[in-house]
Design a protein around this motif. Sequence first.
Motif, PDB file in Angstrom:
ATOM      1  N   VAL A 206       0.859  -1.185   0.000  1.00 15.85           N
ATOM      2  CA  VAL A 206       0.000   0.000   0.000  1.00 15.85           C
ATOM      3  C   VAL A 206       0.898   1.238   0.000  1.00 15.85           C
ATOM      4  N   VAL A 207       0.669   2.117  -0.950  1.00 16.27           N
ATOM      5  CA  VAL A 207       1.376   3.401  -0.985  1.00 16.27           C
ATOM      6  C   VAL A 207       0.333   4.463  -0.653  1.00 16.27           C
ATOM      7  N   ALA A 208       0.498   5.107   0.506  1.00 14.51           N
ATOM      8  CA  ALA A 208      -0.551   5.989   1.012  1.00 14.51           C
ATOM      9  C   ALA A 208      -0.062   7.418   1.141  1.00 14.51           C
ATOM     10  N   GLY A 209      -0.945   8.353   0.807  1.00 15.16           N
ATOM     11  CA  GLY A 209      -0.621   9.770   0.913  1.00 15.16           C
ATOM     12  C   GLY A 209      -1.501  10.470   1.921  1.00 15.16           C
ATOM     13  N   GLY A 210      -0.961  11.524   2.515  1.00 13.36           N
ATOM     14  CA  GLY A 210      -1.702  12.271   3.525  1.00 13.36           C
ATOM     15  C   GLY A 210      -1.754  13.752   3.190  1.00 13.36           C
ATOM     16  N   ARG A 211      -1.930  14.533   4.236  1.00 11.66           N
ATOM     17  CA  ARG A 211      -2.065  15.971   4.069  1.00 11.66           C
ATOM     18  C   ARG A 211      -0.849  16.577   3.354  1.00 11.66           C
ATOM     19  N   GLY A 212       0.314  15.971   3.561  1.00  9.34           N
ATOM     20  CA  GLY A 212       1.539  16.461   2.933  1.00  9.34           C
ATOM     21  C   GLY A 212       1.518  16.435   1.419  1.00  9.34           C
ATOM     22  N   MET A 213       0.555  15.732   0.839  1.00  6.42           N
ATOM     23  CA  MET A 213       0.460  15.682  -0.632  1.00  6.42           C
ATOM     24  C   MET A 213      -0.006  17.021  -1.207  1.00  6.42           C
ATOM     25  N   LYS A 214      -0.558  17.844  -0.367  1.00  5.83           N
ATOM     26  CA  LYS A 214      -0.939  19.237  -0.662  1.00  5.83           C
ATOM     27  C   LYS A 214      -2.115  19.420  -1.628  1.00  5.83           C
ATOM     28  N   GLU A 215      -2.168  18.683  -2.707  1.00  3.13           N
ATOM     29  CA  GLU A 215      -3.353  18.803  -3.582  1.00  3.13           C
ATOM     30  C   GLU A 215      -3.612  17.500  -4.327  1.00  3.13           C
ATOM     31  N   PRO A 216      -4.869  17.346  -4.788  1.00  2.47           N
ATOM     32  CA  PRO A 216      -5.280  16.048  -5.353  1.00  2.47           C
ATOM     33  C   PRO A 216      -4.399  15.582  -6.517  1.00  2.47           C
ATOM     34  N   ASP A 217      -3.979  16.525  -7.373  1.00  2.00           N
ATOM     35  CA  ASP A 217      -3.203  16.128  -8.548  1.00  2.00           C
ATOM     36  C   ASP A 217      -1.886  15.447  -8.173  1.00  2.00           C
ATOM     37  N   ASN A 218      -1.366  15.792  -6.986  1.00  2.00           N
ATOM     38  CA  ASN A 218      -0.072  15.233  -6.592  1.00  2.00           C
ATOM     39  C   ASN A 218      -0.140  13.726  -6.301  1.00  2.00           C
ATOM     40  N   PHE A 219      -1.342  13.206  -6.143  1.00  2.00           N
ATOM     41  CA  PHE A 219      -1.461  11.759  -5.923  1.00  2.00           C
ATOM     42  C   PHE A 219      -0.986  10.965  -7.137  1.00  2.00           C
ATOM     43  N   ILE A 226       3.115   3.159  -7.570  1.00  2.00           N
ATOM     44  CA  ILE A 226       2.262   1.963  -7.509  1.00  2.00           C
ATOM     45  C   ILE A 226       2.395   1.139  -8.785  1.00  2.00           C
ATOM     46  N   ALA A 227       2.486   1.836  -9.922  1.00  2.00           N
ATOM     47  CA  ALA A 227       2.595   1.140 -11.207  1.00  2.00           C
ATOM     48  C   ALA A 227       3.891   0.336 -11.312  1.00  2.00           C
ATOM     49  N   LEU A 228       4.889   0.711 -10.525  1.00  2.00           N
ATOM     50  CA  LEU A 228       6.189   0.021 -10.594  1.00  2.00           C
ATOM     51  C   LEU A 228       6.300  -1.124  -9.589  1.00  2.00           C
ATOM     52  N   LEU A 229       5.301  -1.268  -8.731  1.00  2.00           N
ATOM     53  CA  LEU A 229       5.379  -2.286  -7.667  1.00  2.00           C
ATOM     54  C   LEU A 229       4.326  -3.372  -7.893  1.00  2.00           C
ATOM     55  N   PRO A 230       4.638  -4.596  -7.498  1.00  2.00           N
ATOM     56  CA  PRO A 230       3.680  -5.686  -7.719  1.00  2.00           C
ATOM     57  C   PRO A 230       2.491  -5.630  -6.743  1.00  2.00           C
ATOM     58  N   ASN A 231       1.296  -5.849  -7.256  1.00  2.00           N
ATOM     59  CA  ASN A 231       0.065  -5.890  -6.450  1.00  2.00           C
ATOM     60  C   ASN A 231      -0.023  -4.768  -5.416  1.00  2.00           C
ATOM     61  N   ALA A 232       0.150  -3.542  -5.905  1.00  2.00           N
ATOM     62  CA  ALA A 232       0.156  -2.379  -5.006  1.00  2.00           C
ATOM     63  C   ALA A 232      -1.112  -1.555  -5.179  1.00  2.00           C
ATOM     64  N   ALA A 233      -1.542  -0.937  -4.079  1.00  2.00           N
ATOM     65  CA  ALA A 233      -2.773  -0.140  -4.111  1.00  2.00           C
ATOM     66  C   ALA A 233      -2.543   1.219  -3.458  1.00  2.00           C
ATOM     67  N   LEU A 234      -3.410   2.148  -3.793  1.00  2.00           N
ATOM     68  CA  LEU A 234      -3.336   3.490  -3.219  1.00  2.00           C
ATOM     69  C   LEU A 234      -4.114   3.569  -1.910  1.00  2.00           C
ATOM     70  N   GLY A 235      -3.441   4.083  -0.874  1.00  2.00           N
ATOM     71  CA  GLY A 235      -4.105   4.332   0.402  1.00  2.00           C
ATOM     72  C   GLY A 235      -4.049   5.813   0.716  1.00  2.00           C
ATOM     73  N   SER A 236      -4.760   6.210   1.784  1.00  2.00           N
ATOM     74  CA  SER A 236      -4.672   7.615   2.171  1.00  2.00           C
ATOM     75  C   SER A 236      -5.033   7.780   3.638  1.00  2.00           C
ATOM     76  N   SER A 237      -4.681   8.937   4.161  1.00  2.00           N
ATOM     77  CA  SER A 237      -5.078   9.266   5.540  1.00  2.00           C
ATOM     78  C   SER A 237      -6.474   9.873   5.510  1.00  2.00           C
ATOM     79  N   ARG A 238      -7.041  10.041   6.698  1.00  2.00           N
ATOM     80  CA  ARG A 238      -8.383  10.624   6.758  1.00  2.00           C
ATOM     81  C   ARG A 238      -8.394  12.059   6.253  1.00  2.00           C
ATOM     82  N   SER A 239      -7.325  12.826   6.582  1.00  2.00           N
ATOM     83  CA  SER A 239      -7.360  14.238   6.201  1.00  2.00           C
ATOM     84  C   SER A 239      -7.384  14.404   4.682  1.00  2.00           C
TER      85      SER A 239
END
Lengths: 324, 260
Positions: A206-219, A226-239
Amino acid sequence: MILTYMEIRDSKIKKASLEALSEAKRRADDLNVKCGAVLIGEGLKALTEDVFKYGASQAFLIENPSLGFYGPSLYATILSDLAAEVSPRALFFSATAMGKDLAPRVAAKLGVGIATDCTQTSVSDRQLEVVRPIFAGKAFASFRFSSEPQIASLRPNVFPLLDPVSEQGEVIRKEAEVSPDQAQDQVVEVIKGEGAEIDVTEADIVVAGGRGMKEPDNFSLLKEIIALLPNAALGSSRSAVDAGWVDHQHQVGQTGKTVSPNLYIAVGISGAIQHLAGMSSSKYIVAINKDPDAGIFKVADFGVVGDLFDVVPALKKELEIFKE
Amino acid sequence: MNILVFVKRVPDSESKIKIDHDKNQIDKHGLNFVMNPYDEYAMEEALQIKEAQGGTVQAISVGPEESMATLKKALAMGADEALLIKDDAEETYDGLRQATIIAQAVKEKFSDYDLLLFGKQSIDTDNSQVPTMVAALLGLPQVNVVTKLEIEEGSGTAVREIEGAAEKVQFSLPAVISAQKGLNEPRYETLKGIMAAKRKEVPVISLEDIGIENASLKPKLKLVKLAPPPTKQAGKKIEEEAEEAARQLVEFLHQEAKII
């Protein structure tokens, strides 16, 4: 017998169900009882090979064209009827969306107890004992059952698959009487997400992003990793979810999903207690954060103190070099 | 539409959970209790349906006297009535016990309802059992983890979240629905709502009042032990130029974690 319900999606048995079956086989051996699997739907015969490979010696097939789509009332009736007939010591499910929806209905119909989303099972004094996280993993509770069948749903991605064996088992067909009033809550359509998305609860990484990502496009930076890792998914924090940057289905934590992947990469996530609860049981945790005092570093096996907007692109380059 | 919404009092998600080993229970001292976050989505959905189609919204809680605060919040949000079913038992983690009480209360106290709304799970026990079990005990249809709900005369359509996709489910009414985050944006209570909720009488009934003897609720699960999560040691922490940090990280993933 320990009986395991096999979930079918896209005409295949889900890996999480094979994990539950593998664990059922281990406990059945401890108890010196049979290990069986139950399949409901259409075109089941082709799937029995898999259940014999992963520990079952008996496969119960309930096949009917009207069972192609899942419906909890109908499926629960079929399973509770089967349980009443074969009297298994225990009934296992995987704690997937379907398993969590179906297992409690079966338990209530049978009037027995159930433990949801277990992460450990064992046998002592010929009794099943299970461990499950509560408060999203802030504590762990062990249970025994005072009723039979003992019903447990097992968390995906936690229990190892058995080494497949080339055994043949017994196929037992059962008729289901399907009355219209049991089809009171049936799925009529499965709406696929965009692309072949992997759910955070089922991903190895799981590769997860939080508030530090600053804006949606940065995800998109994380999606490239994720595309470079096997069976990987996007996660995120509540914020990040509450800010509207990513859909809530990606949220990890106490009001999101609890995950136990092999690798959790937390990017720009400070590590609030409700987030840590949801991911601390990951096997390896990597944190990338510019604040050296961020709480996430307390649980990280490998922490990088630095600006994610520098580190993540550099990581992408290194992964590309590694792949070559 | 007459809607029953079931709300539970739980420690908030920022709570640190400590264990009282003598009692084999969670230590409740110093915890801040709130309405279960998923129940807020259920409340909001009920209010929106009522606003669009008319009817009533009743909030119901099973628990200790302190659950009154949770019901007052539901009233402040806009529920018409509330009911507390007083149950002072320690947490058993047995969903069937809770579901038996709720199903019995529905049978005894409510005759005219179209929808039973719940949160998809309570963030304390994480059971995800009670809505489904209530549906089973009352013989009602169920749709769990719902992110979209449309109610018509006598039937409804819901979208529920599954792994990497969603399921569209058709169901007949009355039905049990459990709410997932994303279903709506729960409203805040208004000052006027809070004042009105304060004045509102909330009936309190006992298990005996709905014909349940506590002894008949013997849990089907036996809690053997509560334990804190395994402590996780912080590992390596580096502060290097991005390129060097990335190189070391990939080395870690390859050689130590053996993931790539």
